[in-house]
Scaffold this motif. Structure first.
Motif, PDB file in Angstrom:
ATOM      1  N   GLN A   1      58.993  40.762  31.929  1.00  0.00           N
ATOM      2  CA  GLN A   1      58.018  39.769  32.381  1.00  0.00           C
ATOM      3  C   GLN A   1      58.475  39.018  33.619  1.00  0.00           C
ATOM      4  N   ALA A   2      59.583  39.441  34.217  1.00  0.00           N
ATOM      5  CA  ALA A   2      60.140  38.703  35.351  1.00  0.00           C
ATOM      6  C   ALA A   2      59.213  38.765  36.548  1.00  0.00           C
ATOM      7  N   PRO A   3      59.096  37.679  37.302  1.00  0.00           N
ATOM      8  CA  PRO A   3      58.315  37.698  38.534  1.00  0.00           C
ATOM      9  C   PRO A   3      59.045  38.457  39.632  1.00  0.00           C
ATOM     10  N   SER A   4      58.392  38.679  40.737  1.00  0.00           N
ATOM     11  CA  SER A   4      59.036  39.300  41.893  1.00  0.00           C
ATOM     12  C   SER A   4      60.044  38.314  42.476  1.00  0.00           C
ATOM     13  N   LEU A   5      61.290  38.750  42.605  1.00  0.00           N
ATOM     14  CA  LEU A   5      62.374  37.891  43.082  1.00  0.00           C
ATOM     15  C   LEU A   5      62.964  38.497  44.346  1.00  0.00           C
ATOM     16  N   ASP A   6      62.917  37.732  45.437  1.00  0.00           N
ATOM     17  CA  ASP A   6      63.349  38.240  46.728  1.00  0.00           C
ATOM     18  C   ASP A   6      64.742  37.728  47.085  1.00  0.00           C
ATOM     19  N   GLY A   7      65.471  38.559  47.826  1.00  0.00           N
ATOM     20  CA  GLY A   7      66.714  38.150  48.461  1.00  0.00           C
ATOM     21  C   GLY A   7      67.835  37.792  47.526  1.00  0.00           C
ATOM     22  N   ALA A   8      67.839  38.324  46.327  1.00  0.00           N
ATOM     23  CA  ALA A   8      68.814  37.893  45.334  1.00  0.00           C
ATOM     24  C   ALA A   8      69.949  38.891  45.183  1.00  0.00           C
ATOM     25  N   VAL A   9      71.173  38.383  45.055  1.00  0.00           N
ATOM     26  CA  VAL A   9      72.311  39.193  44.632  1.00  0.00           C
ATOM     27  C   VAL A   9      72.130  39.485  43.144  1.00  0.00           C
ATOM     28  N   VAL A  10      72.347  40.737  42.737  1.00  0.00           N
ATOM     29  CA  VAL A  10      72.107  41.143  41.356  1.00  0.00           C
ATOM     30  C   VAL A  10      73.440  41.351  40.635  1.00  0.00           C
ATOM     31  N   ILE A  11      73.595  40.748  39.481  1.00  0.00           N
ATOM     32  CA  ILE A  11      74.780  40.903  38.641  1.00  0.00           C
ATOM     33  C   ILE A  11      74.365  41.643  37.381  1.00  0.00           C
ATOM     34  N   ASN A  12      75.156  42.650  36.993  1.00  0.00           N
ATOM     35  CA  ASN A  12      74.886  43.417  35.778  1.00  0.00           C
ATOM     36  C   ASN A  12      75.663  42.803  34.619  1.00  0.00           C
ATOM     37  N   GLY A  13      74.942  42.277  33.631  1.00  0.00           N
ATOM     38  CA  GLY A  13      75.586  41.639  32.489  1.00  0.00           C
ATOM     39  C   GLY A  13      76.141  42.613  31.465  1.00  0.00           C
TER      40      GLY A  13
END
Length: 404
Positions: A46-58
């Motif tokens: 359900q996440a919205p569109s998120l721009d410009g973010a660094v992604v961390i894998n949990g």
């Protein structure tokens, strides 16, 4: 939505009261952070569109709010190891205090210590809490019992919040014990606190809340009332060490003043719980002191549940009755000694601990708008955090969105 970074492939223990599941759990979730706050948290689908973010894998871990230790006496001089031996030889806490030991021995050591010495020793203890995932801590004064030393303790407490990645809330506990120069004149000492010490420290911006030791070996309800009245005039919230060793009626006093918390509460009767429930105060459980002093009277957990009074859990880190720099151990003790469920214990070190510090709108939940104080755990379920002793540490700790 513009996020600074986000973490995915995680499960959340949000402790958000709007999430009906135990622990406020959301599986297969995503959290986005911007400007030191949580921007969005919920199911990844359900996440919205998120721009410009660094992604961390949990990597499938559990994300919880940062832990909050809402009751400590972390700044002090010396130690009380000799008294530890005395108690094991059969002398009671009250007997030791009556003979000049107890709090007064720490007062002497604290008065003799420089600010640098106090800062260095307190920082070692605080680092131990930080390593376990404590991101907010309350630190009390109360080992100075004079304006200059109480000021020194509070200045050191503020400095710890600048030196280490942690939020520090300071509490004035001048009414902790009667200093030697006021023996036999407790009312005179309260006069000094009310007329001089508390107003001066409050004017310097060193006090976030006011505490008292309302007890047979501490101060009477009438004396504590005077300090609370002054705190109210100064716009400061109150709390109390109450009903720890005997029943004095201190919890009712805290409730009357709309206080943040009643702490210890082993001798709290159910007849006082209605006023406490109406006041919104948090009952802070301190199992470390119960364990260390080998007490037998437990807090009225079932009655607190019946009345819907939130329960927090803290270390009570201090040199005499709870020399324990481990909130994770306190969580385990709260379950084993007091019968809390793991969910109740973790609520007590997150959402309810935040309320005990007047921070319920900022900390203790994983929810949009809250501070991005979060912990990532390698565990299969949140109960593991309370279950094992020295078997869990967070893999990542974020304070204000910064990985520390």
């Amino acid at each position: 939505m513009q996020a600074d970074w986000l973490i995915k492939n995680i499960h959340l223990a949000t402790f958000d009261p709007t999430v009906a599941a135990p622990y406020g759990a959301i599986r297969d979730a995503l959290v986005a952070v911007a400007a030191e706050r949580i921007l969005w948290a919920g199911p990844a689908a359900q996440a919205p569109s998120l721009d410009g973010a660094v992604v961390i894998n949990g990597k499938g871990g559990w994300l919880t709010p940062g832990l909050i230790d809402c009751h400590t006496h972390l700044v002090y001089g010396g130690d009380r190891a000799e008294e530890f031996e005395w108690r094991l030889q059969g002398r009671s806490y009250a007997d030791i205090a009556a003979q000049g030991g107890g709090i007064l021995s720490t007062v002497a050591a604290t008065r003799a210590a420089s600010a640098t010495q106090l800062l260095d020793s307190a920082a070692r203890r605080l680092r131990a809490l930080c390593a376990e995932g404590v991101t907010t801590v309350e630190i009390k004064s109360g080992y100075g019992l004079a304006l200059d030393t109480e000021r020194r303790m509070l200045v050191v407490a503020r400095a710890l919040g600048q030196q280490l990645p942690i939020t520090v809330r300071t509490t004035f506990l001048g009414a902790h014990a009667l200093p030697p120069q006021y023996q036999g004149d407790a009312d005179g000492y309260i006069d000094t606190l009310v007329e001089t010490v508390l107003p001066a420290l409050a004017a310097e911006g060193l006090v976030d809340a006011v505490d008292v030791f309302c007890e047979g070996i501490g101060f009477s309800v009438a004396q504590c009332r005077r300090l609370f009245e002054r705190a109210r005039e100064l716009g400061l919230p109150v709390k109390g060490h109450v009903e720890q060793l005997s029943y004095q009626g201190g919890a009712r006093l805290v409730a009357e003043f709309g206080g943040l918390s009643v702490d210890h509460v082993e001798y709290l009767p159910e007849t006082d719980l209605e006023s406490l429930a109406q006041s919104g105060a948090v009952a802070v459980l301190l199992p470390g002191a119960f364990y260390y002093l080998q007490e037998q009277q437990k807090p009225p957990i079932a009655a607190l549940r019946r009345w819907g009074i939130p329960m927090a859990v803290a270390t009570d880190l201090n040199p005499g009755s709870s020399p324990m720099a481990s909130l994770l151990l306190a969580l385990n003790q709260a379950c084993i000694l007091f019968g809390l469920t793991p969910e109740e214990a973790l609520l007590g070190a997150t959402r309810h601990a935040a309320a005990a510090l007047g921070l319920a709108d900022r900390k203790g939940c994983i929810s949009a708008g809250f501070d991005a104080d979060m912990l990532l755990w390698d565990c299969g379920r949140p109960a593991e955090i309370c279950y094992g002793i020295n078997m869990q540490r967070p893999r990542h700790i974020w304070v204000g969105g910064r990985d520390v």
